[in-house]
Write an enzyme that holds these catalytic residues in place. Structure first.
Site, PDB file in Angstrom:
ATOM      1  N   ARG A 122      29.339   7.604  -3.774  1.00 49.94           N
ATOM      2  CA  ARG A 122      29.549   8.406  -4.988  1.00 49.94           C
ATOM      3  C   ARG A 122      28.842   9.758  -4.920  1.00 49.94           C
ATOM      4  O   ARG A 122      29.158  10.641  -5.714  1.00 49.94           O
ATOM      5  CB  ARG A 122      29.085   7.622  -6.218  1.00 49.94           C
ATOM      6  CG  ARG A 122      30.019   6.480  -6.607  1.00 49.94           C
ATOM      7  CD  ARG A 122      29.557   5.806  -7.901  1.00 49.94           C
ATOM      8  NE  ARG A 122      30.537   4.850  -8.387  1.00 49.94           N
ATOM      9  CZ  ARG A 122      30.617   3.578  -8.011  1.00 49.94           C
ATOM     10  NH1 ARG A 122      29.740   3.117  -7.123  1.00 49.94           N
ATOM     11  NH2 ARG A 122      31.538   2.766  -8.506  1.00 49.94           N
ATOM     12  N   GLY A 176      23.415  -3.633   1.902  1.00 52.55           N
ATOM     13  CA  GLY A 176      22.305  -2.705   1.717  1.00 52.55           C
ATOM     14  C   GLY A 176      21.504  -3.025   0.471  1.00 52.55           C
ATOM     15  O   GLY A 176      22.047  -3.475  -0.539  1.00 52.55           O
ATOM     16  N   LEU A 230      32.388   6.236   4.105  1.00 50.60           N
ATOM     17  CA  LEU A 230      31.199   5.760   4.802  1.00 50.60           C
ATOM     18  C   LEU A 230      30.158   6.864   5.000  1.00 50.60           C
ATOM     19  O   LEU A 230      30.475   8.028   5.193  1.00 50.60           O
ATOM     20  CB  LEU A 230      31.600   5.194   6.168  1.00 50.60           C
ATOM     21  CG  LEU A 230      32.624   4.049   6.137  1.00 50.60           C
ATOM     22  CD1 LEU A 230      32.937   3.591   7.554  1.00 50.60           C
ATOM     23  CD2 LEU A 230      32.131   2.888   5.288  1.00 50.60           C
ATOM     24  N   ASP A 236      22.114  -1.820  -3.461  1.00 52.45           N
ATOM     25  CA  ASP A 236      22.807  -2.665  -4.426  1.00 52.45           C
ATOM     26  C   ASP A 236      22.053  -3.990  -4.567  1.00 52.45           C
ATOM     27  O   ASP A 236      22.564  -5.064  -4.254  1.00 52.45           O
ATOM     28  CB  ASP A 236      24.249  -2.896  -3.969  1.00 52.45           C
ATOM     29  CG  ASP A 236      25.030  -1.592  -3.920  1.00 52.45           C
ATOM     30  OD1 ASP A 236      25.173  -0.949  -4.971  1.00 52.45           O
ATOM     31  OD2 ASP A 236      25.478  -1.205  -2.832  1.00 52.45           O
ATOM     32  N   MET A 262      21.508   7.144  -0.196  1.00 51.04           N
ATOM     33  CA  MET A 262      22.864   7.421   0.261  1.00 51.04           C
ATOM     34  C   MET A 262      23.852   6.538  -0.483  1.00 51.04           C
ATOM     35  O   MET A 262      23.638   5.343  -0.647  1.00 51.04           O
ATOM     36  CB  MET A 262      22.974   7.187   1.762  1.00 51.04           C
ATOM     37  CG  MET A 262      22.249   8.227   2.581  1.00 51.04           C
ATOM     38  SD  MET A 262      22.628   8.097   4.352  1.00 51.04           S
ATOM     39  CE  MET A 262      21.637   9.453   4.975  1.00 51.04           C
ATOM     40  N   GLN A 296      23.583  -6.820  -6.626  1.00 54.76           N
ATOM     41  CA  GLN A 296      24.744  -7.361  -5.917  1.00 54.76           C
ATOM     42  C   GLN A 296      24.293  -8.332  -4.832  1.00 54.76           C
ATOM     43  O   GLN A 296      24.893  -9.399  -4.649  1.00 54.76           O
ATOM     44  CB  GLN A 296      25.552  -6.222  -5.300  1.00 54.76           C
ATOM     45  CG  GLN A 296      26.690  -6.686  -4.397  1.00 54.76           C
ATOM     46  CD  GLN A 296      27.507  -5.526  -3.869  1.00 54.76           C
ATOM     47  OE1 GLN A 296      28.400  -5.036  -4.538  1.00 54.76           O
ATOM     48  NE2 GLN A 296      27.193  -5.078  -2.664  1.00 54.76           N
ATOM     49  N   GLY A 304      24.128   5.059   5.864  1.00 52.05           N
ATOM     50  CA  GLY A 304      23.682   3.740   5.458  1.00 52.05           C
ATOM     51  C   GLY A 304      24.651   2.657   5.910  1.00 52.05           C
ATOM     52  O   GLY A 304      24.242   1.609   6.438  1.00 52.05           O
ATOM     53  N   HIS A 305      25.944   2.895   5.715  1.00 50.31           N
ATOM     54  CA  HIS A 305      26.959   1.954   6.190  1.00 50.31           C
ATOM     55  C   HIS A 305      26.892   1.809   7.714  1.00 50.31           C
ATOM     56  O   HIS A 305      26.952   0.699   8.256  1.00 50.31           O
ATOM     57  CB  HIS A 305      28.364   2.440   5.824  1.00 50.31           C
ATOM     58  CG  HIS A 305      28.665   2.444   4.369  1.00 50.31           C
ATOM     59  ND1 HIS A 305      28.967   3.601   3.684  1.00 50.31           N
ATOM     60  CD2 HIS A 305      28.724   1.434   3.456  1.00 50.31           C
ATOM     61  CE1 HIS A 305      29.209   3.309   2.418  1.00 50.31           C
ATOM     62  NE2 HIS A 305      29.062   2.009   2.245  1.00 50.31           N
TER      63      HIS A 305
END
Length: 285
Positions: free
Chosen positions: A187, A147, A33, A150, A184, A153, A36-37
């Site tokens: 990865r 977010g 995490l 993605d 952010m 997604q 952003g999370h």
């Protein structure tokens, strides 16, 4: 904060909350995490009575075995961050818990998944849709938080919610960035020191694209200049740069009014693949 590891435990808990009239927010993650999370969790806590955060590195959405193997896993550190952010229950299942048998179901999102991420990661969105469907069924959230980084997604999940009539509100939050503009991402932890220095060039490329569009440059010319800009950085191997309709994700050849477009990029820095995007409204051009 309670930690739940079985699907049955999560389902029992969320059913109890539903009976009590509690509103449930869900934040699905793959862990490692970052801020952003945590902002998604904080938003969910502000808008709901209880918050479920899932951490599950979903094998069915990886088409690269090395990417799955190397994906950062930090469950203890993540758990320490979640309580203060407002998480009520952390769902931390094993692969065997989420997939007691190999899934035979196959999703087809048509043109939404035939471009960008879908074109370069075959099977990725089938895996995403499968695990998100499971999480929606188990947690029965009133709201689910994702977010904007993605972007594709989110478009896929929006279609999933519509097609399968999930009774929830989908909330999308803007991309959270480092001070130098890098989006952010979990990865980012895998970037070498040198690659980390080069990574903000992706955001700069997107900003260049927006600036050129604001100058009313033709879309083809904008794409060409952005590609030239990225070609100057040898450390970056571009996978795609697209200017697309923000909702359908189909490539646009020219801007029309009113229209929201997305500038989307994916690139490799050594063995780490990063994605990013910026949205712009044609009404502002």
């Amino acid at each position: 904060m309670e930690i739940l590891q079985s699907a049955a435990a999560l389902q029992a808990q969320t059913e109890k909350w539903r009976r009590e009239g509690q509103r449930i927010g869900l934040v699905p993650t793959m862990g490692a995490l970052h801020d952003g999370h945590l902002r998604l969790v904080q938003a969910a806590a502000a808008e709901n009575d209880v918050v479920v955060v899932s951490i599950f590195v979903n094998p069915t959405q990886f088409n690269n075995p090395d990417d799955f193997r190397l994906y950062p896993r930090l469950p203890e550190a993540d758990a320490a961050l979640l309580g203060p952010a407002g998480c009520t229950a952390l769902f931390l299942p094993s692969v065997e818990e989420m997939y007691p048998e190999q899934s035979k179901l196959r999703f087809d999102f048509g043109s939404l998944e035939q471009v960008m991420e879908g074109a370069h990661r075959p099977g990725h969105f089938n895996g995403v849709a499968t695990v998100v469907s499971k999480l929606f069924h188990l947690s029965r959230p009133h709201r689910a938080y994702f977010g904007q980084k993605d972007l594709q997604q989110v478009a896929i999940i929006r279609q999933l919610v519509a097609d399968l009539s999930f009774d929830l509100e989908l909330i999308t939050f803007p991309t959270v960035r480092e001070a130098d503009g890098l989006a952010m991402s979990s990865r980012n932890r895998r970037l070498s020191v040198e690659a980390r220095k080069k990574a903000p060039q992706l955001y700069k490329a997107l900003q260049l694209g927006v600036r050129l569009l604001e100058e009313n440059r033709p879309v083809a010319s904008v794409k060409n200049e952005v590609l030239q800009f990225l070609a100057m950085e040898e450390a970056i191997t571009l996978e795609y740069f697209e200017i697309a309709d923000a909702r359908t994700l189909q490539t646009v050849e020219e801007l029309t009014q009113p229209q929201e477009v997305a500038l989307c990029i994916a690139a490799w820095l050594a063995e780490v693949r990063l994605i990013d995007n910026l949205l712009i409204s044609a009404k502002s051009l």
